[in-house]
Design a protein around this motif. Structure first.
Motif, PDB file in Angstrom:
ATOM      1  N   ASP A   1       0.814  -1.210   0.000  1.00  0.00           N
ATOM      2  CA  ASP A   1       0.000   0.000   0.000  1.00  0.00           C
ATOM      3  C   ASP A   1       0.850   1.262   0.000  1.00  0.00           C
ATOM      4  N   ALA A   2       2.097   1.134  -0.398  1.00  0.00           N
ATOM      5  CA  ALA A   2       3.016   2.266  -0.351  1.00  0.00           C
ATOM      6  C   ALA A   2       2.630   3.345  -1.359  1.00  0.00           C
ATOM      7  N   ILE A   3       3.016   4.588  -1.051  1.00  0.00           N
ATOM      8  CA  ILE A   3       2.799   5.686  -1.972  1.00  0.00           C
ATOM      9  C   ILE A   3       3.631   5.429  -3.230  1.00  0.00           C
ATOM     10  N   PRO A   4       3.069   5.615  -4.427  1.00  0.00           N
ATOM     11  CA  PRO A   4       3.811   5.312  -5.654  1.00  0.00           C
ATOM     12  C   PRO A   4       5.008   6.249  -5.837  1.00  0.00           C
ATOM     13  N   ALA A   5       6.004   5.763  -6.550  1.00  0.00           N
ATOM     14  CA  ALA A   5       7.130   6.617  -6.911  1.00  0.00           C
ATOM     15  C   ALA A   5       6.628   7.716  -7.836  1.00  0.00           C
ATOM     16  N   ARG A   6       7.220   8.903  -7.725  1.00  0.00           N
ATOM     17  CA  ARG A   6       6.785  10.011  -8.558  1.00  0.00           C
ATOM     18  C   ARG A   6       7.756  10.207  -9.716  1.00  0.00           C
ATOM     19  N   PRO A   7       7.350  10.957 -10.757  1.00  0.00           N
ATOM     20  CA  PRO A   7       8.241  11.153 -11.904  1.00  0.00           C
ATOM     21  C   PRO A   7       9.517  11.885 -11.499  1.00  0.00           C
ATOM     22  N   LEU A   8      10.600  11.533 -12.148  1.00  0.00           N
ATOM     23  CA  LEU A   8      11.872  12.189 -11.898  1.00  0.00           C
ATOM     24  C   LEU A   8      11.779  13.650 -12.328  1.00  0.00           C
ATOM     25  N   PRO A   9      12.115  14.597 -11.457  1.00  0.00           N
ATOM     26  CA  PRO A   9      12.035  16.012 -11.842  1.00  0.00           C
ATOM     27  C   PRO A   9      13.250  16.417 -12.665  1.00  0.00           C
ATOM     28  N   ARG A  10      13.218  17.606 -13.204  1.00  0.00           N
ATOM     29  CA  ARG A  10      14.430  18.182 -13.790  1.00  0.00           C
ATOM     30  C   ARG A  10      15.313  18.559 -12.613  1.00  0.00           C
ATOM     31  N   MET A  11      16.483  17.934 -12.535  1.00  0.00           N
ATOM     32  CA  MET A  11      17.323  18.027 -11.350  1.00  0.00           C
ATOM     33  C   MET A  11      18.556  18.888 -11.581  1.00  0.00           C
ATOM     34  N   ARG A  12      18.917  19.604 -10.542  1.00  0.00           N
ATOM     35  CA  ARG A  12      20.215  20.285 -10.495  1.00  0.00           C
ATOM     36  C   ARG A  12      20.895  19.835  -9.209  1.00  0.00           C
ATOM     37  N   TRP A  13      22.070  19.244  -9.360  1.00  0.00           N
ATOM     38  CA  TRP A  13      22.784  18.670  -8.221  1.00  0.00           C
ATOM     39  C   TRP A  13      23.590  19.743  -7.501  1.00  0.00           C
ATOM     40  N   LEU A  14      23.325  19.918  -6.212  1.00  0.00           N
ATOM     41  CA  LEU A  14      24.191  20.732  -5.367  1.00  0.00           C
ATOM     42  C   LEU A  14      25.239  19.805  -4.770  1.00  0.00           C
ATOM     43  N   HIS A  15      26.464  19.959  -5.222  1.00  0.00           N
ATOM     44  CA  HIS A  15      27.544  19.070  -4.810  1.00  0.00           C
ATOM     45  C   HIS A  15      28.422  19.794  -3.788  1.00  0.00           C
ATOM     46  N   VAL A  16      28.138  19.577  -2.529  1.00  0.00           N
ATOM     47  CA  VAL A  16      28.931  20.152  -1.444  1.00  0.00           C
ATOM     48  C   VAL A  16      30.242  19.378  -1.326  1.00  0.00           C
ATOM     49  N   PRO A  17      31.385  20.069  -1.229  1.00  0.00           N
ATOM     50  CA  PRO A  17      32.657  19.359  -1.052  1.00  0.00           C
ATOM     51  C   PRO A  17      32.640  18.462   0.177  1.00  0.00           C
ATOM     52  N   LYS A  18      33.174  17.271   0.032  1.00  0.00           N
ATOM     53  CA  LYS A  18      33.258  16.272   1.099  1.00  0.00           C
ATOM     54  C   LYS A  18      31.891  15.805   1.577  1.00  0.00           C
ATOM     55  N   ALA A  19      30.890  15.857   0.683  1.00  0.00           N
ATOM     56  CA  ALA A  19      29.555  15.404   1.078  1.00  0.00           C
ATOM     57  C   ALA A  19      29.038  14.282   0.188  1.00  0.00           C
ATOM     58  N   GLY A  20      29.874  13.778  -0.713  1.00  0.00           N
ATOM     59  CA  GLY A  20      29.437  12.612  -1.478  1.00  0.00           C
ATOM     60  C   GLY A  20      29.455  12.783  -2.979  1.00  0.00           C
ATOM     61  N   THR A  21      30.655  12.771  -3.570  1.00  0.00           N
ATOM     62  CA  THR A  21      30.781  12.817  -5.031  1.00  0.00           C
ATOM     63  C   THR A  21      30.103  11.616  -5.677  1.00  0.00           C
ATOM     64  N   SER A  22      30.055  10.511  -4.954  1.00  0.00           N
ATOM     65  CA  SER A  22      29.499   9.276  -5.499  1.00  0.00           C
ATOM     66  C   SER A  22      28.019   9.384  -5.844  1.00  0.00           C
ATOM     67  N   PHE A  23      27.357  10.442  -5.366  1.00  0.00           N
ATOM     68  CA  PHE A  23      25.947  10.632  -5.705  1.00  0.00           C
ATOM     69  C   PHE A  23      25.765  10.816  -7.211  1.00  0.00           C
ATOM     70  N   ALA A  24      26.823  11.217  -7.899  1.00  0.00           N
ATOM     71  CA  ALA A  24      26.763  11.366  -9.364  1.00  0.00           C
ATOM     72  C   ALA A  24      26.374  10.057 -10.025  1.00  0.00           C
ATOM     73  N   SER A  25      26.835   8.952  -9.473  1.00  0.00           N
ATOM     74  CA  SER A  25      26.508   7.644 -10.039  1.00  0.00           C
ATOM     75  C   SER A  25      25.006   7.401 -10.005  1.00  0.00           C
TER      76      SER A  25
ATOM     77  N   ARG B   1      13.374   5.024  -3.897  1.00  0.00           N
ATOM     78  CA  ARG B   1      11.996   4.849  -3.458  1.00  0.00           C
ATOM     79  C   ARG B   1      11.110   5.993  -3.943  1.00  0.00           C
ATOM     80  N   MET B   2      11.660   7.204  -3.932  1.00  0.00           N
ATOM     81  CA  MET B   2      10.894   8.382  -4.324  1.00  0.00           C
ATOM     82  C   MET B   2      10.684   8.472  -5.830  1.00  0.00           C
ATOM     83  N   PHE B   3      11.714   8.127  -6.602  1.00  0.00           N
ATOM     84  CA  PHE B   3      11.675   8.385  -8.036  1.00  0.00           C
ATOM     85  C   PHE B   3      11.711   7.128  -8.900  1.00  0.00           C
ATOM     86  N   GLY B   4      11.684   5.964  -8.257  1.00  0.00           N
ATOM     87  CA  GLY B   4      11.664   4.724  -9.013  1.00  0.00           C
ATOM     88  C   GLY B   4      13.049   4.326  -9.505  1.00  0.00           C
ATOM     89  N   GLY B   5      13.088   3.281 -10.301  1.00  0.00           N
ATOM     90  CA  GLY B   5      14.364   2.768 -10.781  1.00  0.00           C
ATOM     91  C   GLY B   5      14.849   1.619  -9.924  1.00  0.00           C
TER      92      GLY B   5
END
Length: 338
Positions: free
Chosen positions: A72-96, A269-273
């Motif tokens: 009964d989970a809330i469905p995943a929503r469509p992926l938005p147009r995203m702009r990544w805020l990449h803070v130094p030392k906060a996770g470059t791997s999020f690019a993957s 979970r939020m955007f599917g995949g």
């Protein structure tokens, strides 16, 4: 008298909602998650385990970290147009995560690579390889420029976040980090983010002196205010309030570096995949040449007072993150740090 639960695998359990709470209990107790495939229509939902490991680890299997959501989970929503805020030392791997989200045919083990000299990511080279491929297609409209580097959020980008034309609207995504951990990571990576990494000045600085530098503390707050991380801008109360407003109103996704695995599962979970192993790997390992990094040590060296402005922004980010976990039915992370 309490009885120690056994680490039963998903293949030994019936596939129904009745046993989900039991599975979650076992996953929490044993420190690993069980993979259950519960498909609603054509969408497979993901749910993070309460792993006892607070940070990502290399070589981990994604199905050991994300288990499926309740029917009964809330469905995943469509992926938005995203702009990544990449803070130094906060996770470059999020690019993957982001590239696998916009490039569905991208092999699970293919990630943005480090440059040959070990300095930074080679996003242009990586994208050139993607564009030259006959089998990989990417929807770059969903991941807008700038896609690499540590670029602060500009006023023009904030206007796009509220654009009347939904097709042109851009929302931000990114990881925010406990400033104590970010400071300790930066200090042990040759005084990263100061602008004079591995300099003679860095060699003579103590951890406390490094944190006291005016272009070190307040990094995350500055970037949310349109300034470079190492800007000389003195961070004020109004900057903190603005940073928290941007997080609340203009971010489609806020994750916590210190709860990496759960954050990645929340994004899927939020955007599917389908989660891939590289999303849980450190593809930007900076341990080479570092003096050493210990998570617990950071908490003995630094306190909230060492970066009070970023601490408040981090607390706001954590509240937003907890709200997303609750909204999407994610289990709350049990091991927390004050």
């Amino acid at each position: 008298k309490s009885r120690t639960p056994s680490c039963t695998t998903s293949s030994q359990l019936p596939m129904n909602e009745r046993v989900m709470s039991r599975v979650m209990h076992l996953a929490t107790y044993c420190g690993v998650a069980t993979m259950l495939l519960l498909t609603v229509g054509r969408t497979t939902h993901t749910l993070s385990s309460n792993s006892s490991q607070p940070v990502r680890s290399n070589g981990v299997k994604p199905d050991d970290l994300c288990i499926t959501q309740l029917l009964d989970a809330i469905p995943a929503r469509p992926l938005p147009r995203m702009r990544w805020l990449h803070v130094p030392k906060a996770g470059t791997s999020f690019a993957s995560v982001l590239y696998h989200s916009i490039c569905p045919e991208l092999p699970a083990n293919q990630t943005p690579l480090r440059s040959k000299n070990g300095k930074g990511m080679v996003i242009p080279t990586f994208e050139a390889e993607l564009n030259a491929s006959d089998t990989i297609t990417c929807n770059y409209d969903k991941f807008v420029y700038p896609r690499g580097g540590h670029n602060p959020i500009s006023k023009q980008e904030l206007r796009l976040a509220n654009h009347r034309d939904v097709s042109r609207r851009v929302k931000f995504v990114g990881m925010i980090r406990d400033p104590r951990q970010r400071l300790w990571s930066g200090y042990n990576n040759g005084c990263h983010t100061v602008g004079h990494k591995h300099s003679a000045q860095c060699a003579n600085l103590t951890a406390k002196q490094y944190a006291a530098l005016p272009d070190v503390r307040g990094c995350q707050t500055r970037m949310l205010n349109g300034k470079q991380c190492n800007s000389k801008m003195a961070v004020t109360e109004s900057h903190v309030e603005h940073a928290m407003m941007v997080l609340r109103k203009h971010f489609a996704f806020v994750g916590l570096t210190d709860e990496w695995n759960d954050s990645i599962c929340l994004f899927y979970r939020m955007f599917g995949g389908t989660p891939v192993a590289s999303s849980f790997m450190n593809v930007r390992d900076t341990s080479e040449g570092d003096t050493g990094y210990n998570r617990e040590e950071a908490l003995s060296v630094y306190s909230a007072d060492d970066d009070p402005m970023d601490w408040r922004v981090y607390q706001e980010a954590k509240a937003i993150y907890r709200g997303l976990q609750e909204k999407y039915g994610m289990p709350m992370y049990r091991r927390t740090y004050a």
